[in-house]
Design a protein around this motif. Structure first.
Motif, short mmCIF file in Angstrom:
data_model
loop_
_atom_site.label_atom_id
_atom_site.label_comp_id
_atom_site.label_asym_id
_atom_site.label_seq_id
_atom_site.Cartn_x
_atom_site.Cartn_y
_atom_site.Cartn_z
N ALA A 68 0.82 -1.20 0.00
CA ALA A 68 0.00 0.00 0.00
C ALA A 68 0.86 1.25 0.00
N VAL A 69 0.39 2.27 -0.72
CA VAL A 69 1.08 3.55 -0.77
C VAL A 69 0.16 4.67 -0.36
N VAL A 292 -4.81 -2.12 -9.13
CA VAL A 292 -4.64 -1.04 -8.17
C VAL A 292 -6.01 -0.57 -7.69
N LEU A 293 -6.14 -0.42 -6.39
CA LEU A 293 -7.33 0.24 -5.85
C LEU A 293 -6.87 1.59 -5.31
N LEU A 321 -2.80 -1.15 -2.98
CA LEU A 321 -3.72 -0.12 -2.51
C LEU A 321 -2.99 1.22 -2.54
N ALA A 322 -3.57 2.20 -3.21
CA ALA A 322 -3.00 3.54 -3.18
C ALA A 322 -4.04 4.46 -2.56
N VAL A 323 -3.63 5.23 -1.57
CA VAL A 323 -4.58 6.15 -0.94
C VAL A 323 -3.99 7.55 -0.98
N ASP A 349 1.77 2.55 9.29
CA ASP A 349 3.04 1.85 9.33
C ASP A 349 3.23 0.89 8.15
N ARG A 350 2.11 0.46 7.56
CA ARG A 350 2.19 -0.45 6.42
C ARG A 350 2.36 0.29 5.10
N LEU A 351 2.17 1.61 5.13
CA LEU A 351 2.12 2.37 3.88
C LEU A 351 3.49 2.91 3.50
#
Ligand SMILES: Nc1ncnc2c1ncn2[C@@H]1O[C@H](COP(=O)(O)OP(=O)(O)OP(=O)(O)O)[C@@H](O)[C@H]1O
Length: 467
Positions: A68-69, A292-293, A321-323, A349-351
């Protein structure tokens, strides 16, 4: 569930929108993933574009799931533009699902169901099928008329050829009807799917290009195929898991994809589909293509959704996942806790975090230049400089909005090129956030329920802070 229903619905998910980002055609990177100064509609923001390019590479290699980003930055610094650039750089076969976080709050389904559907829109399955086709140029269609009308079913013969051979096939009533529906005539190059009998017209043979006077502009000429008339062909269907879910979950099937009225999908349906897809993968019939979401305005999600994301990312079929968010340190929705970007620390922390920077005057000038071309507006250099100045003083978005308005003002005075006077006119007609706030401050007593200090609870993040 012995046979999952599949259908080619690719067109539905990729509708090009003309709008704020229509000038973005990619990330504007070279083959070494270095950003070009101005390319594919992208300007500046080099380190963010480069980082996005690396993520894109990871996606294209297709083996990484569940990463994820976060694209974080001030309003109007191109976060959504970068996501659009990523979407455009991916091939048609890699799904890209884009939602704004507030879209998931609907009355028709729970938030987590809406999120789940978005996740499954971002995962495609490539299914390979071998099928027998008869492909060639039609030499002759001969239909035997029954002696008494309606007495017996129609029969006939179809003669087809390739550059190397010719064959005659018996026609039944169903095939005669299919050929009639497709308006097949001699000289057409067609393909017949043997198991289903589906007829596809590929075009007209080049050898017949001079036979007709009345050929419309739509006629496509193709070569007469070579080799055997009957061939084995590999057909690849590419559908998203969400499309398979919808088609299998309701009586109206894929029609729900047009209306968007998919409702909630039962967990058992999804489980069955996942099992079936896993079987196909083992048999080598199908491949998973994680896409990609993109969730824009991610701070609008609440704590339940964030925990859902945490869990969903652990699934082996998870997409990238991109937010994106423009929020600073703010309250996490559904709690009283504050956190950077309004995102809980465990998810944060996961991004991998990409930041966008505010634009320089030169960048704003170039972006406005590209937008003028995109909106087909001719503008004088001087007026462009004024618009750039407005962009620096107010916001890039406001300056972009003025382009079409100024072009209309120019049209009204029967001008051809947008000049300073047009920009000034629309600048005075439409307020930017700063001037609108000033006005409010001056006349606040005349408004209802007005309080002198506006809190930080605004939802679009664009309001200027009052002194
Ligand atoms: N680097 C860029 N190159 C070309 N156009 C850009 C660039 N950055 C932004 N734009 C354009 O500027 C406008 C505003 O950018 P965008 O909507 O991407 O900002 P944002 O960071 O997502 O803002 P917000 O936080 O308010 O959602 C859009 O029309 C976008 O296409």
């Amino acid at each position: 569930m012995a046979d999952l229903k599949l259908s080619e619905t690719r067109d539905l998910t990729r509708i090009e929108r003309i709008g704020a980002h229509s000038h973005i055609r990619g990330l504007g990177l070279d083959s070494a993933l270095e950003p070009r100064a101005v390319s594919e509609g992208m300007v500046g923001q080099t380190s963010a574009r480069k980082a996005a390019g690396i993520i894109l590479q990871m996606i294209k290699e297709g083996r990484i799931a569940g990463r994820a980003v976060l694209i974080a930055g001030q309003p109007g610094t191109g976060k959504t533009a970068i996501a659009m650039g990523m979407a455009k750089s991916l091939g048609l076969e890699t799904p890209f699902a884009m939602i704004s976080a507030s879209e998931i709050f609907s009355l028709e389904m729970s938030k987590t169901e809406a999120l789940m559907q978005s996740f499954r829109k971002a995962i495609a399955v490539r299914i390979k099928e071998e099928t027998e086709v008869i492909e060639g140029e039609v030499v002759e269609i001969q239909i035997d008329r029954p002696a008494v009308a309606g007495a017996a079913l129609k029969t006939g013969k179809l003669t087809m050829k390739t550059t190397e051979m010719e064959g005659v096939y018996d026609l039944g009533a169903k095939m005669i009807e299919s050929l009639g529906k497709e308006k097949v005539q001699s000289g057409d190059v067609i393909a017949i799917d043997k198991p289903s009998g589906k007829v596809t017209k590929l075009g007209r043979s080049f050898s017949r290009s001079r036979d007709y006077d009345a050929i419309g502009p739509q006629v496509r000429f193709v070569q007469c195929p070579g080799g055997e008339l009957q061939k084995r062909k590999e057909i690849v269907h590419c559908v998203t898991l969400h499309e398979i879910d919808v088609i299998n979950s309701r009586t109206q099937g894929f029609l729900a994809l047009f209306t968007g009225d998919t409702g909630e999908i039962r967990a058992e349906v999804r489980e069955q589909i996942d099992t079936k897809v896993a079987e196909w993968r083992e048999e080598g019939k199908a491949e998973i293509v994680p896409g990609v979401l993109f969730i824009d305005e991610v701070h609008m999600l609440d704590i339940e959704c964030f925990s859902f994301l945490n869990r969903a990312l652990e699934n082996e079929m998870a997409p990238i996942l991109a937010v994106a968010t423009n929020r600073g340190i703010t309250t996490i929705r559904g709690t009283n806790y504050k956190s950077p970007h309004g995102i809980p620390i465990d998810l944060l922390d996961r991004l991998l975090i990409i930041t966008t920077q505010p634009y320089t005057k030169d960048d704003i000038h170039k972006i406005l230049d590209i937008r003028c071309q995109e909106e087909d507006v001719e503008i004088a250099e001087e007026a462009k400089a004024l618009l750039t100045h407005i962009g620096v003083e107010t916001s890039l978005r406001y300056a972009i909005h003025l382009i079409t308005a100024a072009a209309l003002a120019c049209q009204k005075r029967k001008g051809k090129v947008v000049e300073n006077e047009d920009i000034t006119r629309v600048y005075n007609l439409f307020l930017d956030v700063k001037r609108s706030t000033q006005y409010l401050m001056e006349y606040q007593e005349q408004y209802m329920f007005s309080e002198a200090s506006i809190g930080d609870g605004d939802e679009d993040g664009t309001s200027a802070k009052l002194p």
